[in-house]
Design a protein around this motif. Structure first.
Motif, mmCIF file in Angstrom:
data_model
loop_
_atom_site.group_PDB
_atom_site.id
_atom_site.type_symbol
_atom_site.label_atom_id
_atom_site.label_comp_id
_atom_site.label_asym_id
_atom_site.label_seq_id
_atom_site.Cartn_x
_atom_site.Cartn_y
_atom_site.Cartn_z
ATOM 1 N N UNK C 39 0.853 -1.173 0.293
ATOM 2 C CA UNK C 39 -0.227 0.116 0.097
ATOM 3 C C UNK C 39 0.892 1.216 -0.010
ATOM 4 N N UNK C 40 2.094 1.045 0.480
ATOM 5 C CA UNK C 40 2.870 2.362 0.580
ATOM 6 C C UNK C 40 3.535 2.739 -0.956
ATOM 7 N N UNK C 41 3.127 1.759 -1.782
ATOM 8 C CA UNK C 41 3.743 2.039 -3.327
ATOM 9 C C UNK C 41 2.535 2.207 -4.289
ATOM 10 N N UNK C 49 8.735 5.492 -6.770
ATOM 11 C CA UNK C 49 8.924 4.509 -5.847
ATOM 12 C C UNK C 49 10.505 4.351 -5.627
ATOM 13 N N UNK C 50 11.287 4.658 -6.638
ATOM 14 C CA UNK C 50 12.838 4.361 -6.537
ATOM 15 C C UNK C 50 13.282 5.312 -5.328
ATOM 16 N N UNK C 51 12.808 6.473 -4.882
ATOM 17 C CA UNK C 51 13.295 7.773 -4.050
ATOM 18 C C UNK C 51 12.325 7.593 -3.070
ATOM 19 N N UNK C 52 11.489 6.500 -2.736
ATOM 20 C CA UNK C 52 10.926 6.577 -1.442
ATOM 21 C C UNK C 52 11.427 6.806 -0.226
ATOM 22 N N UNK C 53 12.583 6.262 -0.048
ATOM 23 C CA UNK C 53 13.322 6.464 1.294
ATOM 24 C C UNK C 53 13.765 7.820 1.631
#
Lengths: 115, 115, 115, 115
Positions: C39-41, C49-53
């Motif tokens: 669900x976070x993505x 999504x590649x830079x989610x952190x």
């Protein structure tokens, strides 16, 4: 949809499968099928996913998996006494109150899951 | 159900959320909600799961999560042009051919997933 | 990882939670947490999504959900007597035989799930 | 586990599959495999699930699906730069503070998900 639910009841009764159709087991089967549906899209780009039904094989699998999810969801709701259409309309009522169109326009980031 | 689908289209259009409603994203949202529904049952015994709706709090959550699954499933089917009721009836036709009532009576072990 | 497994055993034993940790229930909890991680993505583009952190809040949630999946997976494997690292290496052996690098180079379409 | 992660990197690089391994796609693959693992348990009673590894066929499938979940989880964590063992220990620290052994002894009902 009512006819479908009656048909599922007869299907389960004829095979004495009602014993397996506890809400716990049906929720597992539903999530398992949702996972299979998900898997059809995992390596597609968002753009490719839009045209997935154009491919006969993939399209057939997606339709089949969506049907499985629907069957377990309607069966689970039947066993629990939930009216899905009514419950869904209640959630849309809630969604309309919570996400007013002006504030949330064009932004999914601002819109947390409804539940 | 047709009315519900129209209401979802208007809901998404009013918020300009159609851009997020790719089949890939909707399949993810559907699986995520199926996981939340599943979580309601994870520590319950099969017997406790049968009476989950008797508890007002748990019953409300289960109804709400089932509605979320239904909303994303009908929205996904709408975007893909799938008639869920027809697709589900096709799967039941297939299930009736594959699992004849005499052979599979009382046995879930013998019954592999339909897809 | 061995130390983590021992710590989970002690955690469950101290709370008398071993009774809830049947493989069935742990597989449900694992799938539920995988759904939360998913669900976070769900509304992110692949690029986002590649830079989610990089986002402290989303990054914290993703790390926390990944940890939950890991905890239930290692606990399930412990209860079932599965050595996850060995089982994963066996699958990689199988994957190397099945998907030879030349044939499958750059194509996910050709690569069906391993199981 | 470090060796396994390095092996997965080489496996993906040799097939030019890194392009498919966005966090979004890997989270989907992980949830899909968690759904397949779940499906192995859906019609089993809790008691039957305890002895699932005694059946060679079911045991092999469960080990294989658990391995698939582990592979996608470790690959996702690698891509995101998450140390799974450290993150899991942090969650256990949090769990020990939140669920003191005396209060939560023998009760899963009182224990909401950690996240």
């Amino acid at each position: 949809m009512d006819e479908l639910i009656r048909r599922q009841r007869a299907f389960a009764a004829a095979r004495d499968w009602e014993q397996f159709h506890t809400p716990k087991n049906l929720a597992m089967a539903l999530a398992g099928e949702a996972g299979e549906l998900l898997a059809e899209f995992q390596w597609l780009t968002p753009e490719e996913s839009v045209t997935v039904m154009d491919d006969p094989d993939a399209g057939h699998r997606v339709r089949s998996e969506a049907a499985d999810v629907f069957l377990y969801l309607t069966r689970l709701a039947d066993v629990l006494g939930i009216d899905l259409v009514q419950a869904a309309n209640d959630k849309l009522d809630e969604g309309e109150r919570r996400y007013d169109a002006a504030t949330y326009r064009g932004s999914a980031r601002k819109a947390p899951p409804l539940s």
